[in-house]
Design an enzyme around this catalytic site. Structure first.
Site, PDB file in Angstrom:
ATOM      1  N   GLU A 187       0.830  -1.216   0.000  1.00  0.00           N
ATOM      2  CA  GLU A 187       0.000   0.000   0.000  1.00  0.00           C
ATOM      3  C   GLU A 187       0.855   1.253   0.000  1.00  0.00           C
ATOM      4  O   GLU A 187       1.714   1.415   0.879  1.00  0.00           O
ATOM      5  CB  GLU A 187      -0.912  -0.013   1.254  1.00  0.00           C
ATOM      6  CG  GLU A 187      -1.917   1.107   1.255  1.00  0.00           C
ATOM      7  CD  GLU A 187      -2.823   1.085   2.518  1.00  0.00           C
ATOM      8  OE1 GLU A 187      -2.940   0.031   3.167  1.00  0.00           O
ATOM      9  OE2 GLU A 187      -3.385   2.142   2.814  1.00  0.00           O
TER      10      GLU A 187
ATOM     11  N   LYS B   2      -6.498  -1.002  12.413  1.00  0.00           N
ATOM     12  CA  LYS B   2      -5.950  -1.369  11.089  1.00  0.00           C
ATOM     13  C   LYS B   2      -4.802  -0.427  10.759  1.00  0.00           C
ATOM     14  O   LYS B   2      -3.766  -0.843  10.232  1.00  0.00           O
ATOM     15  CB  LYS B   2      -7.056  -1.303  10.024  1.00  0.00           C
ATOM     16  CG  LYS B   2      -6.651  -1.887   8.669  1.00  0.00           C
ATOM     17  CD  LYS B   2      -5.909  -0.933   7.768  1.00  0.00           C
ATOM     18  CE  LYS B   2      -5.526  -1.576   6.448  1.00  0.00           C
ATOM     19  NZ  LYS B   2      -4.740  -0.679   5.574  1.00  0.00           N
TER      20      LYS B   2
ATOM     21  N   ASP C 180       5.588 -14.324  11.032  1.00  0.00           N
ATOM     22  CA  ASP C 180       4.216 -14.813  10.895  1.00  0.00           C
ATOM     23  C   ASP C 180       3.254 -13.692  11.311  1.00  0.00           C
ATOM     24  O   ASP C 180       2.853 -13.585  12.466  1.00  0.00           O
ATOM     25  CB  ASP C 180       4.029 -16.057  11.781  1.00  0.00           C
ATOM     26  CG  ASP C 180       2.676 -16.721  11.557  1.00  0.00           C
ATOM     27  OD1 ASP C 180       1.749 -16.041  11.072  1.00  0.00           O
ATOM     28  OD2 ASP C 180       2.544 -17.912  11.879  1.00  0.00           O
TER      29      ASP C 180
ATOM     30  N   HIS D 274      -2.331  10.971   0.205  1.00  0.00           N
ATOM     31  CA  HIS D 274      -2.444   9.804  -0.675  1.00  0.00           C
ATOM     32  C   HIS D 274      -2.370  10.211  -2.122  1.00  0.00           C
ATOM     33  O   HIS D 274      -1.700   9.594  -2.926  1.00  0.00           O
ATOM     34  CB  HIS D 274      -3.775   9.096  -0.413  1.00  0.00           C
ATOM     35  CG  HIS D 274      -3.639   8.005   0.594  1.00  0.00           C
ATOM     36  ND1 HIS D 274      -4.465   6.918   0.629  1.00  0.00           N
ATOM     37  CD2 HIS D 274      -2.772   7.828   1.601  1.00  0.00           C
ATOM     38  CE1 HIS D 274      -4.095   6.126   1.619  1.00  0.00           C
ATOM     39  NE2 HIS D 274      -3.086   6.672   2.227  1.00  0.00           N
TER      40      HIS D 274
HETATM   41  P1  NAD Z   1      11.062 -23.355  14.247  1.00  0.00           P
HETATM   42  O1  NAD Z   1      10.355 -24.662  14.225  1.00  0.00           O
HETATM   43  O2  NAD Z   1      11.837 -22.923  13.058  1.00  0.00           O
HETATM   44  O3  NAD Z   1      12.007 -23.334  15.548  1.00  0.00           O
HETATM   45  C1  NAD Z   1      12.994 -22.406  15.766  1.00  0.00           C
HETATM   46  C2  NAD Z   1      14.335 -23.113  15.758  1.00  0.00           C
HETATM   47  O4  NAD Z   1      15.362 -22.167  15.947  1.00  0.00           O
HETATM   48  C3  NAD Z   1      14.441 -24.129  16.874  1.00  0.00           C
HETATM   49  O5  NAD Z   1      14.943 -25.324  16.341  1.00  0.00           O
HETATM   50  C4  NAD Z   1      15.488 -23.530  17.794  1.00  0.00           C
HETATM   51  O6  NAD Z   1      16.244 -24.516  18.437  1.00  0.00           O
HETATM   52  C5  NAD Z   1      16.308 -22.726  16.826  1.00  0.00           C
HETATM   53  N1  NAD Z   1      17.049 -21.584  17.373  1.00  0.00           N
HETATM   54  C6  NAD Z   1      18.282 -21.189  16.963  1.00  0.00           C
HETATM   55  N2  NAD Z   1      18.674 -20.106  17.635  1.00  0.00           N
HETATM   56  C7  NAD Z   1      17.693 -19.795  18.482  1.00  0.00           C
HETATM   57  C8  NAD Z   1      17.518 -18.749  19.425  1.00  0.00           C
HETATM   58  N3  NAD Z   1      18.445 -17.820  19.625  1.00  0.00           N
HETATM   59  N4  NAD Z   1      16.371 -18.680  20.087  1.00  0.00           N
HETATM   60  C9  NAD Z   1      15.397 -19.596  19.888  1.00  0.00           C
HETATM   61  N5  NAD Z   1      15.502 -20.630  19.024  1.00  0.00           N
HETATM   62  C10 NAD Z   1      16.652 -20.722  18.317  1.00  0.00           C
HETATM   63  O7  NAD Z   1      10.102 -22.209  14.549  1.00  0.00           O
HETATM   64  P2  NAD Z   1       9.189 -21.919  15.771  1.00  0.00           P
HETATM   65  O8  NAD Z   1       9.652 -20.560  16.181  1.00  0.00           O
HETATM   66  O9  NAD Z   1       9.114 -22.957  16.814  1.00  0.00           O
HETATM   67  O10 NAD Z   1       7.773 -21.861  15.052  1.00  0.00           O
HETATM   68  C11 NAD Z   1       7.500 -20.799  14.147  1.00  0.00           C
HETATM   69  C12 NAD Z   1       6.892 -21.344  12.876  1.00  0.00           C
HETATM   70  O11 NAD Z   1       5.716 -22.059  13.184  1.00  0.00           O
HETATM   71  C13 NAD Z   1       6.464 -20.201  11.985  1.00  0.00           C
HETATM   72  O12 NAD Z   1       6.815 -20.526  10.653  1.00  0.00           O
HETATM   73  C14 NAD Z   1       4.952 -20.169  12.151  1.00  0.00           C
HETATM   74  O13 NAD Z   1       4.350 -19.628  10.993  1.00  0.00           O
HETATM   75  C15 NAD Z   1       4.642 -21.615  12.336  1.00  0.00           C
HETATM   76  N6  NAD Z   1       3.390 -22.010  13.018  1.00  0.00           N
HETATM   77  C16 NAD Z   1       2.516 -21.091  13.553  1.00  0.00           C
HETATM   78  C17 NAD Z   1       1.360 -21.521  14.190  1.00  0.00           C
HETATM   79  C18 NAD Z   1       0.438 -20.505  14.798  1.00  0.00           C
HETATM   80  O14 NAD Z   1       0.793 -19.339  14.947  1.00  0.00           O
HETATM   81  N7  NAD Z   1      -0.775 -20.876  15.203  1.00  0.00           N
HETATM   82  C19 NAD Z   1       1.089 -22.886  14.291  1.00  0.00           C
HETATM   83  C20 NAD Z   1       2.011 -23.781  13.763  1.00  0.00           C
HETATM   84  C21 NAD Z   1       3.161 -23.346  13.142  1.00  0.00           C
END
Ligand code: NAD
Length: 427
Positions: free
Chosen positions: A90, A270, A286, A383
């Site tokens: 936008e 918004k 996300d 705008h």
């Molecule tokens: P992820 O599974 O990629 O986990 C993060 C990884 O980073 C872990 O393996 C961790 O060990 C590693 N890591 C490395 N350095 C780190 C640090 N300094 N601090 C923390 N971790 C570190 O991701 P996630 O964060 O567990 O999950 C996020 C993903 O899940 C996004 O893509 C999201 O869109 C998706 N998701 C969202 C929902 C929801 O919001 N309802 C549901 C399911 C999945």
């Protein structure tokens, strides 16, 4: 520490808007925000994603889908100048946020307050015979359950994160166990889902119930970020409204309208999310999770209310924004999106919480810009100026086409313009 890190930088880059993309990159290099290697990579990156990485990121990939990568300027957050990468379709959002950040600077910039990065997962327990005694057993076993949760996520514990607290809520006829987990610099959804699924058998055994849903909540209300600012009223004056005090009162009037009318509150929020989401997109975060959490948080009083609060405060306009912000600088898109990694480097993001603070500052700035513009000259003027800039940019392409066709009729010019904008050729 690199040379780039040591040099104190200013986020005030006057004239940046009027440069072209190449000159803007050079300006960031000259002002030491960006290394020349990174600037070159940015020029060639094609959005920072190649098809192989895109294929790993999603399904049924048939190509790449780009958005502008921009920087919002003038931000000073907790005493430090920051450039704020934003990505959004936008027009006007980045200019408005930069303009408002300049006003906020006059009052010393944004100040932040952020909770530890704690995300919550939940286990629903159904068919529990005696919920009161089951709840008591769960609470008594909390230390052991937290230790079991930590054992499920050893790498998070090694990074200083891990399970922090266990709560038990009565919901309907059953129980819901909340486990609050410090997820450090990750968004944490997968991490806490691992905890919820892993703990469920122990929770079933303790309560005699059946585990239903086992996953995070996006109402991440343990993970709130607050940013505040104080803008001297003199800074709010415009050419048409030279009385800054009047502008401040109009901003508060618009704020109170949002506080008293749900239709206005939703639109007000918004405008906040214009800034927040644009930052989240630039960092591959996300944004659906944050959107869901922010709007639920806005409704915590029973109906949507403004996420920000503006009040006149002596010779200043004081503003505040609080919202849950589950941000990340690792995992997700940060793994294989070069544009995301560049944004992290450009903005000197030090932690997921730091990114949340930047996103919130952009949200508060966006809200201030919108309220100030709507309270004074009306939003359309700004705008329309941006649309005029876009039309002017299309002018040379239209002229070149007319010249090739040797046809200079205004109707043909309008047709070519429509084609260039991707619309169907006019009949
Ligand atoms: P992820 O599974 O990629 O986990 C993060 C990884 O980073 C872990 O393996 C961790 O060990 C590693 N890591 C490395 N350095 C780190 C640090 N300094 N601090 C923390 N971790 C570190 O991701 P996630 O964060 O567990 O999950 C996020 C993903 O899940 C996004 O893509 C999201 O869109 C998706 N998701 C969202 C929902 C929801 O919001 N309802 C549901 C399911 C999945």
């Amino acid at each position: 520490m690199s040379v780039l890190e040591r040099v104190p930088k200013s986020a005030r880059l006057p004239g940046f808007l009027r440069l072209d993309g190449r000159a803007r990159r050079q300006r960031l290099v000259d002002s030491t925000w960006l290394s020349s290697e990174r600037a070159r990579a940015l020029e060639q990156a094609g959005g920072g994603l190649n098809e192989a990485d895109a294929d790993a990121m999603s399904e049924n990939v048939i190509g790449l889908h780009a958005l502008p990568l921009t920087v919002a300027l003038n931000f000073r957050v907790d005493g430090v100048d920051r450039v704020v990468p934003m990505s959004v379709e936008e027009p006007g959002i980045v200019a408005a946020a930069s303009g408002a950040a300049r006003l906020v600077r006059e009052g010393g910039g944004f100040a932040s307050e952020a909770a530890a990065p704690v995300l919550t997962c939940r286990v629903q327990l159904l068919e529990v015979a005696d919920v009161a005694s089951a709840r008591a057993r769960l609470l008594a076993a909390a230390p052991a359950l937290l230790a079991e949760a930590d054992a499920l996520i050893p790498s998070m514990v090694a990074r200083g994160g891990g399970a922090r607290e266990l709560e038990v809520r009565l919901v309907g006829d059953g129980l819901v166990v909340h486990v609050h987990v410090d997820v450090r610099d990750a968004m944490g959804a997968n991490t806490v889902n691992t905890v919820a699924e892993g703990l469920a058998p122990s929770l079933e055994a303790l309560t005699g119930g059946r585990a239903g849903l086992r996953l995070l909540t996006n109402l991440a209300d343990r993970l709130k970020v607050t940013v505040r600012c104080r803008v001297p009223v003199a800074a709010l004056a415009t050419a048409d409204f030279p009385d800054g005090g009047l502008v401040a009162r109009r901003v508060v009037e618009a704020q109170r309208f949002a506080e008293s009318d749900v239709y206005r509150a939703v639109t007000h929020n918004k405008g906040v999310m214009n800034g927040v989401d644009a930052v989240l997109l630039a960092f591959g975060n996300d944004w659906r999770a944050v959107e869901a959490g922010a709007h639920a948080y806005a409704c915590r009083g029973g109906a949507s209310a403004p996420l920000t609060r503006w009040r006149c405060d002596g010779e200043a306009l004081s503003g505040e924004l609080t919202l849950p912000l589950a941000t990340s600088m690792v995992g997700g898109a940060a793994r294989n999106h070069a544009g995301v990694r560049l944004a992290l480097e450009l903005a000197r993001v030090s932690s997921a919480t730091d990114l949340g603070v930047l996103a919130a500052a952009a949200g508060l700035a966006s809200n201030l810009a919108a309220l100030r513009a709507r309270s004074t000259e009306g939003i359309n003027r700004g705008h329309m100026a941006l649309y005029a800039r876009r039309v002017a940019a299309e002018g040379p392409a239209v002229a070149a086409r007319l010249s090739t066709e040797r046809c200079y009729r205004p109707e043909r010019a309008a047709q070519v313009l429509a084609e260039l904008r991707g619309g169907a050729p006019a009949p």
